[in-house]
Design a protein around this motif. Structure first.
Motif, PDB file in Angstrom:
ATOM      1  N   GLU A   1       3.735   5.879  -5.481  1.00  0.00           N
ATOM      2  CA  GLU A   1       3.729   5.959  -6.945  1.00  0.00           C
ATOM      3  C   GLU A   1       2.716   6.988  -7.431  1.00  0.00           C
ATOM      4  N   VAL A   2       1.524   6.979  -6.846  1.00  0.00           N
ATOM      5  CA  VAL A   2       0.489   7.942  -7.251  1.00  0.00           C
ATOM      6  C   VAL A   2       0.941   9.357  -6.933  1.00  0.00           C
ATOM      7  N   VAL A   3       1.358   9.580  -5.702  1.00  0.00           N
ATOM      8  CA  VAL A   3       1.765  10.918  -5.273  1.00  0.00           C
ATOM      9  C   VAL A   3       2.983  11.395  -6.072  1.00  0.00           C
ATOM     10  N   GLY A   4       3.955  10.527  -6.253  1.00  0.00           N
ATOM     11  CA  GLY A   4       5.154  10.879  -7.021  1.00  0.00           C
ATOM     12  C   GLY A   4       4.825  11.251  -8.454  1.00  0.00           C
ATOM     13  N   PHE A   5       3.922  10.510  -9.067  1.00  0.00           N
ATOM     14  CA  PHE A   5       3.531  10.808 -10.449  1.00  0.00           C
ATOM     15  C   PHE A   5       2.849  12.172 -10.537  1.00  0.00           C
ATOM     16  N   LEU A   6       1.931  12.430  -9.626  1.00  0.00           N
ATOM     17  CA  LEU A   6       1.223  13.711  -9.635  1.00  0.00           C
ATOM     18  C   LEU A   6       2.195  14.871  -9.413  1.00  0.00           C
ATOM     19  N   GLU A   7       3.130  14.702  -8.485  1.00  0.00           N
ATOM     20  CA  GLU A   7       4.130  15.749  -8.239  1.00  0.00           C
ATOM     21  C   GLU A   7       5.007  15.963  -9.463  1.00  0.00           C
ATOM     22  N   ALA A   8       5.491  14.892 -10.060  1.00  0.00           N
ATOM     23  CA  ALA A   8       6.385  14.984 -11.211  1.00  0.00           C
ATOM     24  C   ALA A   8       5.716  15.667 -12.402  1.00  0.00           C
ATOM     25  N   ASN A   9       4.417  15.476 -12.529  1.00  0.00           N
ATOM     26  CA  ASN A   9       3.683  16.064 -13.653  1.00  0.00           C
ATOM     27  C   ASN A   9       3.006  17.386 -13.283  1.00  0.00           C
ATOM     28  N   LYS A  10       3.348  17.882 -12.102  1.00  0.00           N
ATOM     29  CA  LYS A  10       2.830  19.177 -11.631  1.00  0.00           C
ATOM     30  C   LYS A  10       1.308  19.249 -11.677  1.00  0.00           C
ATOM     31  N   ILE A  11       0.684  18.170 -11.248  1.00  0.00           N
ATOM     32  CA  ILE A  11      -0.772  18.118 -11.162  1.00  0.00           C
ATOM     33  C   ILE A  11      -1.149  18.459  -9.725  1.00  0.00           C
ATOM     34  N   ASP A  12      -1.974  19.488  -9.559  1.00  0.00           N
ATOM     35  CA  ASP A  12      -2.384  19.898  -8.217  1.00  0.00           C
ATOM     36  C   ASP A  12      -3.201  18.798  -7.558  1.00  0.00           C
ATOM     37  N   PHE A  13      -2.839  18.478  -6.330  1.00  0.00           N
ATOM     38  CA  PHE A  13      -3.582  17.461  -5.596  1.00  0.00           C
ATOM     39  C   PHE A  13      -3.462  17.733  -4.108  1.00  0.00           C
ATOM     40  N   LYS A  14      -4.343  17.098  -3.377  1.00  0.00           N
ATOM     41  CA  LYS A  14      -4.321  17.194  -1.931  1.00  0.00           C
ATOM     42  C   LYS A  14      -4.269  15.773  -1.384  1.00  0.00           C
ATOM     43  N   GLU A  15      -3.306  15.549  -0.501  1.00  0.00           N
ATOM     44  CA  GLU A  15      -3.154  14.244   0.134  1.00  0.00           C
ATOM     45  C   GLU A  15      -3.973  14.246   1.418  1.00  0.00           C
ATOM     46  N   LEU A  16      -4.910  13.313   1.523  1.00  0.00           N
ATOM     47  CA  LEU A  16      -5.766  13.245   2.704  1.00  0.00           C
ATOM     48  C   LEU A  16      -5.515  11.931   3.434  1.00  0.00           C
ATOM     49  N   ASP A  17      -5.130  12.036   4.695  1.00  0.00           N
ATOM     50  CA  ASP A  17      -4.783  10.868   5.484  1.00  0.00           C
ATOM     51  C   ASP A  17      -6.034  10.242   6.097  1.00  0.00           C
TER      52      ASP A  17
ATOM     53  N   ILE B   1       0.847  -1.202   0.000  1.00  0.00           N
ATOM     54  CA  ILE B   1       0.000   0.000   0.000  1.00  0.00           C
ATOM     55  C   ILE B   1       0.879   1.247   0.000  1.00  0.00           C
ATOM     56  N   ARG B   2       1.936   1.249   0.798  1.00  0.00           N
ATOM     57  CA  ARG B   2       2.828   2.422   0.829  1.00  0.00           C
ATOM     58  C   ARG B   2       3.452   2.673  -0.530  1.00  0.00           C
ATOM     59  N   LYS B   3       3.888   1.610  -1.216  1.00  0.00           N
ATOM     60  CA  LYS B   3       4.491   1.770  -2.541  1.00  0.00           C
ATOM     61  C   LYS B   3       3.482   2.331  -3.539  1.00  0.00           C
ATOM     62  N   LYS B   4       2.267   1.827  -3.506  1.00  0.00           N
ATOM     63  CA  LYS B   4       1.224   2.319  -4.411  1.00  0.00           C
ATOM     64  C   LYS B   4       0.935   3.790  -4.146  1.00  0.00           C
ATOM     65  N   GLN B   5       0.837   4.150  -2.890  1.00  0.00           N
ATOM     66  CA  GLN B   5       0.588   5.543  -2.525  1.00  0.00           C
ATOM     67  C   GLN B   5       1.727   6.432  -3.027  1.00  0.00           C
TER      68      GLN B   5
ATOM     69  N   GLU C   1     -15.447  15.863  -5.656  1.00  0.00           N
ATOM     70  CA  GLU C   1     -16.357  14.841  -5.130  1.00  0.00           C
ATOM     71  C   GLU C   1     -16.481  13.646  -6.082  1.00  0.00           C
ATOM     72  N   GLN C   2     -15.956  13.765  -7.293  1.00  0.00           N
ATOM     73  CA  GLN C   2     -16.100  12.740  -8.329  1.00  0.00           C
ATOM     74  C   GLN C   2     -15.031  11.652  -8.160  1.00  0.00           C
ATOM     75  N   TYR C   3     -15.478  10.406  -8.044  1.00  0.00           N
ATOM     76  CA  TYR C   3     -14.550   9.287  -7.895  1.00  0.00           C
ATOM     77  C   TYR C   3     -13.827   9.030  -9.205  1.00  0.00           C
ATOM     78  N   CYS C   4     -12.488   8.933  -9.148  1.00  0.00           N
ATOM     79  CA  CYS C   4     -11.683   8.618 -10.336  1.00  0.00           C
ATOM     80  C   CYS C   4     -11.326   7.133 -10.369  1.00  0.00           C
ATOM     81  N   GLY C   5     -10.814   6.619  -9.240  1.00  0.00           N
ATOM     82  CA  GLY C   5     -10.467   5.209  -9.200  1.00  0.00           C
ATOM     83  C   GLY C   5      -9.464   4.880  -8.120  1.00  0.00           C
ATOM     84  N   ASP C   6      -9.086   3.609  -8.080  1.00  0.00           N
ATOM     85  CA  ASP C   6      -8.089   3.137  -7.130  1.00  0.00           C
ATOM     86  C   ASP C   6      -6.739   3.061  -7.832  1.00  0.00           C
ATOM     87  N   PHE C   7      -5.767   2.420  -7.190  1.00  0.00           N
ATOM     88  CA  PHE C   7      -4.432   2.347  -7.769  1.00  0.00           C
ATOM     89  C   PHE C   7      -4.425   1.598  -9.094  1.00  0.00           C
TER      90      PHE C   7
END
Length: 176
Positions: free
Chosen positions: A22-38, A16-20, A73-79
């Motif tokens: 990968e998602v966060v790293g990809f979004l950061e690398a592509n400069k896509i605005d996102f919010k990480e919610l714990d 799970i940590r690796k998947k998380q 509010e729109q669901y995109c998907g899982d890993f």
């Protein structure tokens, strides 16, 4: 529009940590605005995520695991959905975002010109390349067979030179 990525910062699962990451790293690398919610440290985030993942996307036990991705509010998907979209180069549509100007996604759709028969240029090239590769492998097979045949002749020196390669029934046939 803000992409929300629900993660568990204190997950005991390495997968799970690796998947998380990968998602966060990809979004950061592509400069896509996102919010990480714990969801591990905030019960409201956990409850909201679990309630908003569509029923057909929930696992059998009914509790979706992070990372889960939303556009507001729109669901995109899982890993797994994220990974597939990334591999297919459709990540912006997966996230419900317009591709940035000058991105490969935009250029490829504009540059894909159709031929008179309706084929797309890239598809024709791929088919041509595939045909060439098949022909090359066919030539390679023929060369291997020739080498094997010549090897067989060289290995059998006891054959008489008067014997020919022509099959027996053909020897007896009269030629017109």
């Amino acid at each position: 529009m803000v992409i929300k990525v629900f993660v568990a910062t204190s997950s005991g699962s390495i997968a799970i940590r690796k998947k998380q990451q990968e998602v966060v790293g990809f979004l950061e690398a592509n400069k896509i605005d996102f919010k990480e919610l714990d969801i591990a440290g905030d019960e409201d985030n956990r409850k909201w995520m679990r309630e908003n993942v569509p029923g057909e996307k929930k696992p059998q036990n009914g509790i979706p695991l992070p990372p889960q991705i939303f556009n507001e509010e729109q669901y995109c998907g899982d890993f797994d959905s994220f990974f597939s979209a990334k591999e297919e180069n459709i990540i912006y549509s997966f996230l419900g975002l317009a591709p940035p100007p000058g991105s490969k996604v935009t250029k490829s759709s504009e540059e894909a010109s159709s031929l008179p028969n309706g084929d797309v240029v890239g598809e024709v090239q791929s088919a041509t390349e595939a045909t060439e590769k098949a022909e090359e492998s066919g030539e390679n097979e023929a060369q291997k067979e020739d080498n094997e045949d010549s090897g067989n002749l060289a290995e059998s020196p006891e054959k008489n030179e008067s014997e020919s390669i022509i099959p027996e029934p053909a020897k007896n046939m009269e030629l017109d």
